[in-house]
Design an enzyme around this catalytic site. Structure first.
Site, PDB file in Angstrom:
ATOM      1  N   TRP A  26       0.818  -1.217   0.000  1.00  0.00           N
ATOM      2  CA  TRP A  26       0.000   0.000   0.000  1.00  0.00           C
ATOM      3  C   TRP A  26       0.853   1.268   0.000  1.00  0.00           C
ATOM      4  CZ3 TRP A  26      -0.450  -3.869   3.717  1.00  0.00           C
ATOM      5  CH2 TRP A  26       0.225  -3.643   4.912  1.00  0.00           C
ATOM      6  N   GLU A  39      -5.607   0.946   5.609  1.00  0.00           N
ATOM      7  CA  GLU A  39      -5.704   1.648   6.889  1.00  0.00           C
ATOM      8  C   GLU A  39      -6.784   1.039   7.782  1.00  0.00           C
ATOM      9  OE1 GLU A  39      -3.633   3.628   8.115  1.00  0.00           O
ATOM     10  OE2 GLU A  39      -2.445   3.861   6.310  1.00  0.00           O
ATOM     11  N   THR A  45      -4.903  -4.700  13.445  1.00  0.00           N
ATOM     12  CA  THR A  45      -3.852  -5.690  13.623  1.00  0.00           C
ATOM     13  C   THR A  45      -2.496  -5.126  13.227  1.00  0.00           C
ATOM     14  OG1 THR A  45      -3.273  -7.964  13.042  1.00  0.00           O
ATOM     15  CG2 THR A  45      -4.153  -6.640  11.278  1.00  0.00           C
ATOM     16  N   GLY A  83     -11.707  -9.260  13.934  1.00  0.00           N
ATOM     17  CA  GLY A  83     -12.491  -8.668  15.021  1.00  0.00           C
ATOM     18  C   GLY A  83     -13.117  -7.345  14.587  1.00  0.00           C
ATOM     19  N   TYR A 122      -8.228   9.825  11.925  1.00  0.00           N
ATOM     20  CA  TYR A 122      -6.962   9.186  11.550  1.00  0.00           C
ATOM     21  C   TYR A 122      -6.986   8.716  10.090  1.00  0.00           C
ATOM     22  CZ  TYR A 122      -3.588   5.697  10.586  1.00  0.00           C
ATOM     23  OH  TYR A 122      -2.621   4.991   9.927  1.00  0.00           O
ATOM     24  N   ASP A 140      -1.855   8.191  15.282  1.00  0.00           N
ATOM     25  CA  ASP A 140      -2.209   6.845  15.726  1.00  0.00           C
ATOM     26  C   ASP A 140      -1.333   6.514  16.929  1.00  0.00           C
ATOM     27  OD1 ASP A 140       0.301   6.278  14.726  1.00  0.00           O
ATOM     28  OD2 ASP A 140      -0.329   4.574  13.515  1.00  0.00           O
ATOM     29  N   CYS A 201      17.096   3.541  21.383  1.00  0.00           N
ATOM     30  CA  CYS A 201      17.552   4.908  21.660  1.00  0.00           C
ATOM     31  C   CYS A 201      19.025   5.104  21.289  1.00  0.00           C
ATOM     32  CB  CYS A 201      17.349   5.243  23.133  1.00  0.00           C
ATOM     33  SG  CYS A 201      15.630   5.170  23.642  1.00  0.00           S
ATOM     34  N   CYS A 204      19.435   6.302  17.636  1.00  0.00           N
ATOM     35  CA  CYS A 204      18.280   7.107  17.233  1.00  0.00           C
ATOM     36  C   CYS A 204      18.724   8.495  16.783  1.00  0.00           C
ATOM     37  CB  CYS A 204      17.314   7.242  18.416  1.00  0.00           C
ATOM     38  SG  CYS A 204      15.928   8.318  18.016  1.00  0.00           S
TER      39      CYS A 204
HETATM   40  S1  SF4 Z   1      12.730   9.164  19.994  1.00  0.00           S
HETATM   41 FE1  SF4 Z   1      14.613   7.989  19.939  1.00  0.00          FE
HETATM   42  S2  SF4 Z   1      15.692   8.508  21.805  1.00  0.00           S
HETATM   43 FE2  SF4 Z   1      13.586   9.163  22.070  1.00  0.00          FE
HETATM   44  S3  SF4 Z   1      12.598   7.423  23.077  1.00  0.00           S
HETATM   45 FE3  SF4 Z   1      12.272   7.175  20.877  1.00  0.00          FE
HETATM   46  S4  SF4 Z   1      13.959   5.873  20.213  1.00  0.00           S
HETATM   47 FE4  SF4 Z   1      14.513   6.672  22.218  1.00  0.00          FE
END
Ligand code: SF4
Length: 359
Positions: A26, A39, A45, A83, A122, A140, A201, A204
């Site tokens: 999609w 959507e 799911t 569902g 949404y 969402d 993180c 990130c």
């Molecule tokens: S945005 Fe990045 S640094 Fe912040 S919680 Fe999410 S994954 Fe972690």
């Protein structure tokens, strides 16, 4: 360091998206019908489980008119297992409306889409941005999570005030030039990178500016007040069998599983169906004959819905003859062969019982 500027936030997400996005059918289309289908299915799911449903619907119903002209039972049958069957019924009704009232043309903007049955803010934002590049922000579960963490929004995401705060923020961040890619990117980022339990993180692109990361609040955000415990319901199904066929009825009342098929049902307040109540029910169903015996009682089946927990037992009863015509009519019960039952739309709990004990 402060929260990221909108331009930085959007470009970080879009750059991340170009490298990490999953290839999904999609995403290669601007057809509002295909986007709408995907959507609505994905509200039910995860992507992996939703993909086969999407492929089934697009292969059986390549256009909105094909879906509009399909029998309602068949549409529900293809939806079986997802569902929230009211969404499938709305999907079908809206397909008819678009085909026959709008000449098969989808509204090409958010406000027009929002008027269609079963299309909420949404879905309207997703179709308007993906198909028509209108700069409206999607919200969402994934987007709530990313925004709450990066911008430190502590309001309850389920409360009206919380929803308003998130919507205001989301609207201020939407990328005007690439709203389609931006919306896809933030949802995908929430699904893959900034996941509920173990977000990545360490690698990130938003780490330096992320409020939750800098303040050790990654596991606390987003904040969602605990949902009330749903009510418990106890279903006792009399599975009436006659010469290898079974009596089922279509659920027509305003309740769960409307439009799906199940057996004759007696509901109780607790888990036990007293013997005398069972006998009374059988007497009502087969007044003319010696009462048939219960051949087998199933284990208890459990099914959890958003606001209800259903516990069901199935009592297999072999009839000596067909039900009287007037009794079949008043109860809505009809006799079906096993192969016919396989084609009927059924709640997943009924399907589980049939697969274990009948098919
Ligand atoms: S945005 Fe990045 S640094 Fe912040 S919680 Fe999410 S994954 Fe972690």
């Amino acid at each position: 360091m402060n929260s990221p500027e909108p331009a930085f936030f959007a470009s970080a997400l879009i750059n991340w998206y170009e490298k990490h996005k999953r290839s999904l059918p999609w995403r290669d289309t601007r057809d509002p019908y295909a986007i709408w289908l995907s959507e609505i299915i994905l509200q039910q799911t995860r992507v992996n489980q939703g993909l086969p449903y999407y492929l089934t619907f697009t292969s059986h119903y390549p256009t909105v008119k094909d879906l509009a002209d399909a029998p309602a039972d068949e549409v529900l049958r293809h939806w079986q297992g997802l569902g929230y069957y009211s969404r499938a019924r709305n999907l079908h009704q809206t397909a008819k409306y678009i085909s026959y009232e709008l000449d098969g043309i989808f509204p090409n903007n958010y406000a027009g889409l929002l008027k269609l049955k079963g299309i909420g803010p949404y879905t309207a934002a997703a179709i308007a941005s993906f198909a028509f590049k209108e700069p409206v922000a999607v919200l969402d579960g994934n987007v709530f999570r990313v925004l709450a963490r990066v911008y430190g929004i502590t309001e309850d995401i389920a409360s009206p005030a919380g929803k308003k705060a998130f919507q205001l923020l989301a609207d201020s961040l939407i990328c005007g030039t690439q709203p389609d890619t931006y919306n896809q990117a933030i949802m995908e980022f929430g699904a893959i990178q900034c996941t509920p339990v173990m977000p990545d993180c360490l690698f990130c692109p938003l780490q330096q500016t992320c409020f939750a990361f800098r303040n050790g609040l990654v596991q606390e955000l987003p904040h969602k007040a605990k949902a009330k415990v749903g009510r418990e319901r106890y279903f006792h199904y009399l599975v009436l069998q006659w010469q290898g066929q079974y009596y089922l009825r279509k659920r027509t009342q305003t309740d769960i599983w409307q439009g799906l098929y199940d057996f004759y049902l007696h509901e109780t307040d607790g888990p036990v169906l007293p013997e005398d109540i069972l006998m009374q029910e059988l007497q009502l169903l087969v007044p003319q004959e010696p009462l048939p015996r219960v051949k087998a009682v199933s284990e208890s089946y459990k099914h959890v819905l958003t606001h209800q927990k259903i516990y069901a037992r199935f009592y297999l009863i072999r009839l000596h003859s067909r039900l009287r015509k007037e009794i079949a009519e008043s109860t809505g019960l009809n006799l079906f062969s096993v192969s016919e039952i396989e084609q009927l739309p059924k709640a997943i709990m009924i399907d589980r019982y049939l697969k274990t004990s009948v098919f």
